[in-house]
Design a protein around this motif. Structure first.
Motif, short mmCIF file in Angstrom:
data_model
loop_
_atom_site.label_atom_id
_atom_site.label_comp_id
_atom_site.label_asym_id
_atom_site.label_seq_id
_atom_site.Cartn_x
_atom_site.Cartn_y
_atom_site.Cartn_z
N ILE A 66 -25.93 48.61 -33.90
CA ILE A 66 -26.61 48.55 -35.20
C ILE A 66 -27.97 47.88 -35.04
O ILE A 66 -28.98 48.34 -35.60
CB ILE A 66 -25.74 47.79 -36.22
N GLY A 67 -28.02 46.80 -34.27
CA GLY A 67 -29.29 46.12 -34.04
C GLY A 67 -30.31 47.03 -33.38
O GLY A 67 -31.49 47.02 -33.73
N LEU A 68 -29.86 47.84 -32.42
CA LEU A 68 -30.76 48.78 -31.74
C LEU A 68 -31.28 49.85 -32.71
O LEU A 68 -32.46 50.21 -32.67
CB LEU A 68 -30.04 49.45 -30.58
N GLN B 54 -24.74 41.54 -27.21
CA GLN B 54 -24.61 42.32 -25.99
C GLN B 54 -23.66 41.65 -25.01
O GLN B 54 -23.22 40.51 -25.23
CB GLN B 54 -25.99 42.50 -25.34
N ALA B 55 -23.31 42.34 -23.95
CA ALA B 55 -22.40 41.79 -22.94
C ALA B 55 -22.93 40.45 -22.45
O ALA B 55 -24.08 40.34 -22.05
CB ALA B 55 -22.26 42.77 -21.78
N GLY B 56 -22.08 39.44 -22.51
CA GLY B 56 -22.49 38.11 -22.09
C GLY B 56 -23.10 37.29 -23.20
O GLY B 56 -23.38 36.10 -23.01
N GLY B 57 -23.30 37.89 -24.37
CA GLY B 57 -23.88 37.18 -25.49
C GLY B 57 -22.87 36.27 -26.16
O GLY B 57 -21.66 36.38 -25.95
N LYS B 58 -23.36 35.39 -27.01
CA LYS B 58 -22.50 34.41 -27.67
C LYS B 58 -21.47 35.05 -28.59
O LYS B 58 -20.36 34.56 -28.76
CB LYS B 58 -23.35 33.42 -28.45
N TYR B 59 -21.84 36.19 -29.20
CA TYR B 59 -20.94 36.88 -30.13
C TYR B 59 -20.77 38.33 -29.67
O TYR B 59 -21.07 39.26 -30.40
CB TYR B 59 -21.50 36.86 -31.55
N GLN B 60 -20.31 38.54 -28.47
CA GLN B 60 -20.25 39.87 -27.87
C GLN B 60 -19.53 40.87 -28.79
O GLN B 60 -18.36 40.69 -29.14
CB GLN B 60 -19.53 39.79 -26.53
N ASN B 61 -20.25 41.93 -29.18
CA ASN B 61 -19.71 42.95 -30.07
C ASN B 61 -20.62 44.17 -29.97
O ASN B 61 -21.75 44.16 -30.48
CB ASN B 61 -19.65 42.43 -31.51
N ASN C 83 -35.18 39.27 -36.08
CA ASN C 83 -33.75 39.13 -36.38
C ASN C 83 -32.91 40.25 -35.79
O ASN C 83 -31.78 40.01 -35.33
CB ASN C 83 -33.56 39.05 -37.90
N PHE C 84 -33.43 41.47 -35.78
CA PHE C 84 -32.67 42.55 -35.13
C PHE C 84 -32.55 42.31 -33.63
O PHE C 84 -31.52 42.62 -33.02
CB PHE C 84 -33.31 43.91 -35.42
N GLN C 85 -33.60 41.75 -33.03
CA GLN C 85 -33.53 41.42 -31.62
C GLN C 85 -32.50 40.32 -31.37
O GLN C 85 -31.76 40.36 -30.38
CB GLN C 85 -34.89 40.98 -31.09
N ARG C 86 -32.43 39.34 -32.26
CA ARG C 86 -31.42 38.28 -32.13
C ARG C 86 -30.01 38.86 -32.18
O ARG C 86 -29.12 38.45 -31.44
CB ARG C 86 -31.59 37.25 -33.24
N ILE C 87 -29.82 39.84 -33.07
CA ILE C 87 -28.51 40.49 -33.18
C ILE C 87 -28.16 41.18 -31.87
O ILE C 87 -27.03 41.07 -31.37
CB ILE C 87 -28.51 41.49 -34.35
N VAL C 88 -29.12 41.90 -31.30
CA VAL C 88 -28.88 42.59 -30.02
C VAL C 88 -28.55 41.58 -28.93
O VAL C 88 -27.59 41.75 -28.17
CB VAL C 88 -30.12 43.43 -29.62
N THR C 89 -29.33 40.52 -28.84
CA THR C 89 -29.14 39.52 -27.79
C THR C 89 -27.80 38.80 -27.93
O THR C 89 -27.08 38.61 -26.94
CB THR C 89 -30.29 38.49 -27.82
#
Length: 485
Positions: free
Chosen positions: A128-130, A115-122, A106-112
């Protein structure tokens, strides 16, 4: 809420136009992506609860493992559940599974997603995910040794990896330290807001402080093996408080604040109050040490017995002997059994004691005594206690032995961290075993736990390489990479 399975229902407003058929033909009850704000609270709660203890019998890594092995607690019954170094298969199978599946995935999903280009870029969610991904990996590698890292949690990637290789601990540490530096860069107090943050309530500055404080913990932990690199990391952080903020008081502590209602209560409360388990007492080692120092923290860590004294009994005693101490041994302090007692990931006290050690070892240029006294003071303050001048005078000048003893005392509750520090340094010096005690593991205090049986079934070639990388057999007697002795 935390712990409760998150079900996200997406509502779509559609028209009757057939040209929108593709949009209409989406099942609103099965979303293709869940936002970070929903993943974050579940992942934090699942990971921290497992770290703090888990309420599932035979899986309590902290409560029935490290807290006993580090002689904070002892059992008065079922000594074969950790106190005598005996553990079940579920202990090493399900903790591995829980940290990877509930936490890291789940933390990896948050990062993905963030991140830049991600569905929820923030970038703040990404940071926090990292941080949390690194924290979970640090537990796994410090408990097992070499673990899947660079190829891990890629089962749903564009090029999926179902049998990940095992990375040596030094490689995992290098990756974690780099990720924490990246996290500090990503996290911005002027950046986008976050929600679902049950650790810091969306306070990004505190996340930055946690990232850098955790980076100091890991740098110090590897310092004996990578001195030049570790010194450089610590100098970088301590040399620029604006760019690399760290904990400056107990208000910055990384703690999960639980609620007064189930299922979001503290895990020890769940086990000992709602589960009505009274299997644990204070260890004689802890009681004797704190009584000898006239240390007021014993009043929080333990409850007085019927005679008003704080007394423990020895670890590893067979049930027939251990049960005879029920009337005289102190129970765990009531503070730790409340519904809302926070689960601790890292504290200001630990940070200062870590810096005191680094200063004594010559890895930083700071004042070891000042850090030492700040660490002790913060530990007392954490529990609403005031340290006295007499106590500080009695403890005296900072030394490696005294610092590690005080860190052991301050880490009460965080058995896994204390166990790691003991395996790394051999400190504090624990007393000889009670002659009546009976231990498994050839009487050796566990140095790691075994890899799960599932890895031998599904990823055998790689797990066997991991065993070889650790430099010993897949047992609880193989020393890990950062061991200094």
């Amino acid at each position: 809420m935390k712990k409760i399975l998150i079900v996200l229902i997406s509502l779509f407003i559609v028209s009757s136009c057939t040209k929108d058929f593709d949009t209409m033909n989406v099942d609103p009850n099965n979303p293709t992506a869940v936002g970070p704000q929903y993943l974050l609270p579940y992942a934090i709660e699942a990971s921290v609860d497992r770290y703090w203890g888990s309420n599932i019998r035979f899986e309590r890594l902290n409560l029935d493992g490290a807290m006993l092995w580090m002689q904070y607690l002892t059992r008065n019954i079922y000594s074969n559940e950790g106190d005598n170094y005996g553990i079940s298969v579920a202990f090493y199978n399900n903790n591995w599974k829980g940290f990877y599946n509930d936490g890291l995935v789940n933390f990896q999903r948050i990062v993905t997603l963030s991140q830049a280009g991600g569905k929820y870029q923030n970038a703040n969610y990404e940071g926090i995910g990292l941080v949390m991904r690194t924290w979970v990996y640090s537990i796994l590698t410090d408990v097992y040794g070499a673990v899947p890292y660079s190829e891990a949690i890629k089962g749903t990637a564009e090029a999926p990896v179902y049998t990940p290789s095992y990375d040596a601990m030094d490689k995992v540490y290098a990756g974690m330290l780099a990720d924490l530096k990246t996290a500090n860069e990503k996290l911005s107090t002027s950046g986008p807001a976050v929600s679902g943050d049950i650790l810091y309530g969306g306070d990004i500055l505190k996340w930055k402080k946690f990232a850098n404080s955790l980076r100091l913990r890991l740098a110090n932990r590897q310092a004996a093996k990578k001195p030049a690199e570790s010194k450089a990391i610590m100098a970088e952080i301590l040399g620029d408080a604006t760019k690399y903020p760290i904990f400056t008081s107990n208000a910055d502590n990384a703690t999960l604040k639980h609620t007064a209602t189930r299922p979001s209560n503290n895990e020890w409360n769940e086990v000992m109050v709602f589960g009505s388990r009274t299997d644990w007492n204070i260890s004689k080692t802890l009681a004797d040490k704190l009584n000898g120092l006239n240390d007021a923290r014993i009043t929080v860590y333990a409850q007085p017995n019927k005679e008003g004294k704080y007394v423990g009994h020895a670890n590893g005693l067979p049930d027939a002997i251990a049960t005879t101490y029920l009337a005289t041994s102190s129970m765990l302090g009531s503070y730790f059994m409340q519904t809302t007692t926070p689960s601790v990931l890292m504290t200001y006290a630990e940070l200062n004691l870590t810096l005191a050690e680094a200063a004594v070892d010559g890895d930083i240029t700071g004042d070891a005594q000042a850090y030492f006294e700040k660490g002790m003071t913060a530990s007392f303050d954490q529990y609403g206690l005031k340290i006295t001048d007499a106590y500080l005078k009695n403890i005296g000048q900072a030394s490696k032995e005294k610092i590690m003893e005080q860190k052991w005392i301050a880490l009460f509750g965080q058995g896994i961290e204390a166990w790691t520090e003991y395996r790394r340094t051999g400190l504090p010096v624990l007393p000889p075993k009670d002659p009546r005690a009976i231990f498994e593991n050839d009487g050796v205090l566990p140095t790691r736990i075994k890899y799960p049986t599932s890895e031998y079934s599904l990823n055998e070639a790689n797990v066997r390489k991991g065993v070889t990388t650790n430099g010993g057999d897949d047992t609880m007697k193989t020393k890990l990479w950062w061991a200094e002795k």
